[in-house]
Motif scaffolding. Structure first.
Motif, mmCIF file in Angstrom:
data_model
loop_
_atom_site.group_PDB
_atom_site.id
_atom_site.type_symbol
_atom_site.label_atom_id
_atom_site.label_comp_id
_atom_site.label_asym_id
_atom_site.label_seq_id
_atom_site.Cartn_x
_atom_site.Cartn_y
_atom_site.Cartn_z
ATOM 1 N N GLY A 42 0.791 -1.224 0.000
ATOM 2 C CA GLY A 42 0.000 0.000 0.000
ATOM 3 C C GLY A 42 0.822 1.272 0.000
ATOM 4 N N ILE A 43 2.050 1.223 -0.473
ATOM 5 C CA ILE A 43 2.926 2.392 -0.491
ATOM 6 C C ILE A 43 2.391 3.425 -1.499
ATOM 7 N N SER A 44 2.435 4.706 -1.091
ATOM 8 C CA SER A 44 1.934 5.764 -1.973
ATOM 9 C C SER A 44 3.010 6.777 -2.355
ATOM 10 N N LEU A 51 3.242 -1.106 -4.287
ATOM 11 C CA LEU A 51 2.722 0.236 -4.545
ATOM 12 C C LEU A 51 1.206 0.197 -4.723
ATOM 13 N N ALA A 52 0.488 1.104 -4.007
ATOM 14 C CA ALA A 52 -0.962 1.221 -4.157
ATOM 15 C C ALA A 52 -1.298 2.309 -5.160
ATOM 16 N N GLU A 78 -1.646 9.362 7.379
ATOM 17 C CA GLU A 78 -0.566 8.835 6.562
ATOM 18 C C GLU A 78 0.670 8.673 7.433
ATOM 19 N N LEU A 86 8.384 -3.700 -1.262
ATOM 20 C CA LEU A 86 7.284 -2.750 -1.171
ATOM 21 C C LEU A 86 6.264 -3.036 -2.270
ATOM 22 N N TRP A 138 0.543 6.341 -6.643
ATOM 23 C CA TRP A 138 1.705 7.228 -6.524
ATOM 24 C C TRP A 138 1.237 8.669 -6.377
ATOM 25 N N TYR A 141 5.838 6.072 2.379
ATOM 26 C CA TYR A 141 4.560 6.540 2.909
ATOM 27 C C TYR A 141 3.426 5.603 2.537
ATOM 28 N N LYS A 142 2.481 5.452 3.485
ATOM 29 C CA LYS A 142 1.267 4.700 3.206
ATOM 30 C C LYS A 142 0.155 5.193 4.124
ATOM 31 N N SER A 143 -1.084 4.976 3.699
ATOM 32 C CA SER A 143 -2.235 5.371 4.502
ATOM 33 C C SER A 143 -2.455 4.386 5.641
#
Length: 256
Positions: A62-64, A98-99, A85, A96, A101, A76-78
């Motif tokens: 879920g990395i943003s 990714l959810a 965050e 990681l 960007w 960063y992630k929610s």
């Protein structure tokens, strides 16, 4: 450079998630990445999770976004049902997923090398037996010699193959060697190739992934040559030599 992030981008096709994770694991072993970021998609969590299991490292999904704090990267992630965050610091190695960007004004990448890889499908036990029976089977021998990416060129791979065959040994390669075009796909040893059970298995320049080891674990005796004392194959071997293969290969053939 401390002010930038270096990324190698890899695109895959004709591959299952376990094959992709295994291929990334082998790429990482040869290249020494700090971590792996799997792009957002239907199989992000599966690939990132499988890779983390192989690497035995931490995994965050879920990395943003990514920023830098000095020499360290922040991920960063929610959290809390997307109401907040959080920023995470991870020591390499890491995986990681990714959810989405978000533009955080990340410094320009020092390099962005995009290349496509095609890895063979993962064969289940039944399919693998069919492959071995249907293919051109090598003459049975008590000795199997397997070459890995540590043998640094196609010419060297073919030279070792010729020496092995001239002595009546069975010959095989790891998947990265075949994917580089240095050997035949049908010469791959492991879960995506052949399974052997020789009296003696000799590996040269092989890192020793779990998928590869499945192809030789029934060997009566495993001997390995590798210049990396931390390579996984060392722990799988009955005897090993930490040295460049070029220094001992001729003597090894004489002993056999």
């Amino acid at each position: 450079m401390d002010s930038s992030i270096s990324i190698t981008a890899v695109a895959y096709r004709v591959a299952y998630t376990e094959s992709i994770a295994q291929d990334i694991f082998e790429l990482d072993y040869s290249e020494g990445y700090d971590g792996v970021l799997v792009a957002a998609g239907d199989y992000t969590e599966d690939i990132a999770g499988r890779y983390a299991a192989l690497k035995e490292c931490r995994c965050i999904l879920g990395i943003s976004g990514i920023t830098r704090d000095g020499k360290e990267a922040l991920f960063y992630k929610s959290v809390y049902q997307a109401n907040m965050e959080a920023a995470f610091r991870l020591e390499p190695p890491f995986a990681l997923g990714l959810a989405q960007w978000r533009d955080r004004e990340v410094p320009a990448y020092s390099q962005n090398q995009i290349f496509e890889r095609i890895v063979p499908e993962h064969f289940k036990d039944g399919a693998e037996k069919t492959l071995i029976e249907a293919g051109e089977k090598q003459k049975e021998s008590d000795v199997l010699l397997v070459v890995g990416k540590g043998v640094r060129s196609k010419e060297e791979v073919q030279k070792i193959k010729a020496s092995a065959i001239s002595r009546g040994y069975m010959f095989g390669v790891t998947r990265p060697v075949a994917m580089n075009g240095w050997a035949l796909i049908d010469e791959i040893v492991g879960v995506s190739g052949h399974i052997y059970s020789p009296e003696v298995c000799i590996t040269i320049g092989v890192s020793g992934s779990a998928a590869f080891y499945a192809g030789i674990e029934n060997s009566g005796f495993i001997a390995s040559v590798n210049n990396d004392e931390c390579a996984p194959i060392i722990g799988m071997s009955d005897v090993f030599v930490i040295d460049d293969y070029e220094n001992i290969l001729e003597r090894l053939f004489q002993v056999l």
